[in-house]
Motif scaffolding. Structure first.
Motif, PDB file in Angstrom:
ATOM      1  N   ASN A  40       0.864  -1.185   0.000  1.00 23.16           N
ATOM      2  CA  ASN A  40       0.000   0.000   0.000  1.00 23.16           C
ATOM      3  C   ASN A  40       0.899   1.233   0.000  1.00 23.16           C
ATOM      4  O   ASN A  40       2.124   1.139   0.171  1.00 23.16           O
ATOM      5  CB  ASN A  40      -0.988  -0.017   1.169  1.00 23.16           C
ATOM      6  CG  ASN A  40      -0.323   0.114   2.523  1.00 23.16           C
ATOM      7  OD1 ASN A  40       0.694   0.793   2.690  1.00 23.16           O
ATOM      8  ND2 ASN A  40      -0.896  -0.529   3.526  1.00 23.16           N
ATOM      9  N   LYS A  41       0.307   2.393  -0.188  1.00 23.12           N
ATOM     10  CA  LYS A  41       1.079   3.628  -0.367  1.00 23.12           C
ATOM     11  C   LYS A  41       1.991   3.923   0.821  1.00 23.12           C
ATOM     12  O   LYS A  41       3.163   4.261   0.652  1.00 23.12           O
ATOM     13  CB  LYS A  41       0.123   4.805  -0.609  1.00 23.12           C
ATOM     14  CG  LYS A  41       0.826   6.079  -0.974  1.00 23.12           C
ATOM     15  CD  LYS A  41      -0.154   7.177  -1.317  1.00 23.12           C
ATOM     16  CE  LYS A  41       0.582   8.431  -1.728  1.00 23.12           C
ATOM     17  NZ  LYS A  41      -0.320   9.508  -2.112  1.00 23.12           N
ATOM     18  N   GLU A  42       1.470   3.769   2.036  1.00 23.44           N
ATOM     19  CA  GLU A  42       2.261   4.062   3.241  1.00 23.44           C
ATOM     20  C   GLU A  42       3.481   3.140   3.332  1.00 23.44           C
ATOM     21  O   GLU A  42       4.603   3.601   3.565  1.00 23.44           O
ATOM     22  CB  GLU A  42       1.390   3.897   4.491  1.00 23.44           C
ATOM     23  CG  GLU A  42       2.168   4.105   5.774  1.00 23.44           C
ATOM     24  CD  GLU A  42       1.363   3.769   7.019  1.00 23.44           C
ATOM     25  OE1 GLU A  42       1.793   4.190   8.096  1.00 23.44           O
ATOM     26  OE2 GLU A  42       0.320   3.070   6.914  1.00 23.44           O
ATOM     27  N   GLN A  43       3.269   1.840   3.139  1.00 23.96           N
ATOM     28  CA  GLN A  43       4.369   0.891   3.233  1.00 23.96           C
ATOM     29  C   GLN A  43       5.374   1.072   2.091  1.00 23.96           C
ATOM     30  O   GLN A  43       6.584   0.945   2.281  1.00 23.96           O
ATOM     31  CB  GLN A  43       3.841  -0.545   3.268  1.00 23.96           C
ATOM     32  CG  GLN A  43       3.013  -0.863   4.495  1.00 23.96           C
ATOM     33  CD  GLN A  43       3.752  -0.649   5.804  1.00 23.96           C
ATOM     34  OE1 GLN A  43       4.935  -0.944   5.922  1.00 23.96           O
ATOM     35  NE2 GLN A  43       3.042  -0.133   6.800  1.00 23.96           N
ATOM     36  N   TYR A  44       4.873   1.414   0.918  1.00 18.49           N
ATOM     37  CA  TYR A  44       5.756   1.669  -0.221  1.00 18.49           C
ATOM     38  C   TYR A  44       6.646   2.875   0.057  1.00 18.49           C
ATOM     39  O   TYR A  44       7.851   2.837  -0.224  1.00 18.49           O
ATOM     40  CB  TYR A  44       4.940   1.878  -1.502  1.00 18.49           C
ATOM     41  CG  TYR A  44       5.788   2.251  -2.685  1.00 18.49           C
ATOM     42  CD1 TYR A  44       6.563   1.296  -3.330  1.00 18.49           C
ATOM     43  CD2 TYR A  44       5.815   3.557  -3.153  1.00 18.49           C
ATOM     44  CE1 TYR A  44       7.360   1.638  -4.415  1.00 18.49           C
ATOM     45  CE2 TYR A  44       6.613   3.906  -4.239  1.00 18.49           C
ATOM     46  CZ  TYR A  44       7.378   2.946  -4.863  1.00 18.49           C
ATOM     47  OH  TYR A  44       8.167   3.290  -5.937  1.00 18.49           O
ATOM     48  N   LEU A  45       6.083   3.928   0.623  1.00 16.45           N
ATOM     49  CA  LEU A  45       6.877   5.120   0.930  1.00 16.45           C
ATOM     50  C   LEU A  45       7.962   4.803   1.959  1.00 16.45           C
ATOM     51  O   LEU A  45       9.103   5.260   1.830  1.00 16.45           O
ATOM     52  CB  LEU A  45       5.982   6.263   1.411  1.00 16.45           C
ATOM     53  CG  LEU A  45       5.076   6.877   0.347  1.00 16.45           C
ATOM     54  CD1 LEU A  45       4.134   7.908   0.971  1.00 16.45           C
ATOM     55  CD2 LEU A  45       5.891   7.512  -0.761  1.00 16.45           C
ATOM     56  N   CYS A  46       7.626   4.030   2.977  1.00 14.25           N
ATOM     57  CA  CYS A  46       8.632   3.618   3.967  1.00 14.25           C
ATOM     58  C   CYS A  46       9.727   2.790   3.295  1.00 14.25           C
ATOM     59  O   CYS A  46      10.921   2.996   3.571  1.00 14.25           O
ATOM     60  CB  CYS A  46       7.986   2.824   5.094  1.00 14.25           C
ATOM     61  SG  CYS A  46       6.956   3.811   6.201  1.00 14.25           S
ATOM     62  N   THR A 107       6.714  -4.976   8.902  1.00 13.13           N
ATOM     63  CA  THR A 107       6.366  -4.120   7.761  1.00 13.13           C
ATOM     64  C   THR A 107       7.550  -3.254   7.352  1.00 13.13           C
ATOM     65  O   THR A 107       8.467  -3.020   8.149  1.00 13.13           O
ATOM     66  CB  THR A 107       5.201  -3.172   8.105  1.00 13.13           C
ATOM     67  OG1 THR A 107       5.654  -2.252   9.119  1.00 13.13           O
ATOM     68  CG2 THR A 107       3.969  -3.921   8.579  1.00 13.13           C
ATOM     69  N   CYS A 109       7.471  -0.086   7.133  1.00  4.25           N
ATOM     70  CA  CYS A 109       7.480   1.062   8.044  1.00  4.25           C
ATOM     71  C   CYS A 109       8.144   0.703   9.372  1.00  4.25           C
ATOM     72  O   CYS A 109       8.860   1.520   9.958  1.00  4.25           O
ATOM     73  CB  CYS A 109       6.068   1.610   8.256  1.00  4.25           C
ATOM     74  SG  CYS A 109       5.422   2.466   6.788  1.00  4.25           S
ATOM     75  N   TRP A 112      11.800   0.795   8.601  1.00  7.54           N
ATOM     76  CA  TRP A 112      12.263   2.176   8.446  1.00  7.54           C
ATOM     77  C   TRP A 112      12.425   2.839   9.821  1.00  7.54           C
ATOM     78  O   TRP A 112      13.404   3.537  10.068  1.00  7.54           O
ATOM     79  CB  TRP A 112      11.318   2.958   7.550  1.00  7.54           C
ATOM     80  CG  TRP A 112      11.636   4.425   7.455  1.00  7.54           C
ATOM     81  CD1 TRP A 112      10.818   5.464   7.779  1.00  7.54           C
ATOM     82  CD2 TRP A 112      12.852   5.023   6.992  1.00  7.54           C
ATOM     83  NE1 TRP A 112      11.455   6.659   7.562  1.00  7.54           N
ATOM     84  CE2 TRP A 112      12.703   6.414   7.073  1.00  7.54           C
ATOM     85  CE3 TRP A 112      14.056   4.518   6.529  1.00  7.54           C
ATOM     86  CZ2 TRP A 112      13.714   7.311   6.699  1.00  7.54           C
ATOM     87  CZ3 TRP A 112      15.073   5.409   6.164  1.00  7.54           C
ATOM     88  CH2 TRP A 112      14.891   6.779   6.245  1.00  7.54           C
ATOM     89  N   LYS A 113      11.491   2.626  10.719  1.00 12.35           N
ATOM     90  CA  LYS A 113      11.595   3.188  12.071  1.00 12.35           C
ATOM     91  C   LYS A 113      12.845   2.664  12.782  1.00 12.35           C
ATOM     92  O   LYS A 113      13.563   3.419  13.435  1.00 12.35           O
ATOM     93  CB  LYS A 113      10.342   2.877  12.887  1.00 12.35           C
ATOM     94  CG  LYS A 113       9.143   3.682  12.477  1.00 12.35           C
ATOM     95  CD  LYS A 113       7.900   3.273  13.257  1.00 12.35           C
ATOM     96  CE  LYS A 113       6.688   3.975  12.684  1.00 12.35           C
ATOM     97  NZ  LYS A 113       5.437   3.507  13.274  1.00 12.35           N
TER      98      LYS A 113
END
Length: 121
Positions: A40-46, A107, A109, A112-113
């Motif tokens: 999804n967009k959020e996970q792709y951005l991360c 995930t 994200c 990334w964190k």
């Protein structure tokens, strides 16, 4: 983008054509585009932030101080622990990277964190 269309009719007695659209060779498929389709967009951005820092999406990226290489900068031992073979193909590297992320951080994200706090994922 990648399509296989198969049409079969069991109810007719005549042969029904099967249409197969050949997939491009793995080396010709963009790992970034595959990631965009899978996440999804959020996970792709991360993921793009993480991979941007690790390899800038270069499948040929190599860490001079370790066996870390490719898009996800995975170690040879990481491929082995995932039950995968190291590959030069970006899509294969993406699959291995996402498998590793799923096992360790759930995930992209989450990965990334962790990267932001520790400098690695």
């Amino acid at each position: 983008m990648l399509a296989i269309v198969i049409q079969i009719s069991i109810t007719t007695e005549t042969a029904v054509p099967i249409v197969y659209t050949e997939r491009p060779p793995l080396m010709q498929v963009s790992a970034k585009e595959v990631a965009k389709e899978l996440l999804n967009k959020e996970q792709y951005l991360c993921l793009t932030k993480l991979i941007g820092r690790e390899s800038a999406w270069k499948s040929t990226a190599q860490n001079p101080r370790s066996s870390a290489s490719g898009i996800g900068q995975l170690l040879n031992a990481t491929y082995s622990s995932l039950g995968m073979k190291k590959s030069n193909a970006g899509v294969s590297q993406l699959v291995a990277t996402l498998s590793y992320i799923s096992r360790r951080h759930s995930t992209p994200c989450g990965a990334w964190k962790h990267f932001q706090k520790k400098g690695y994922y």
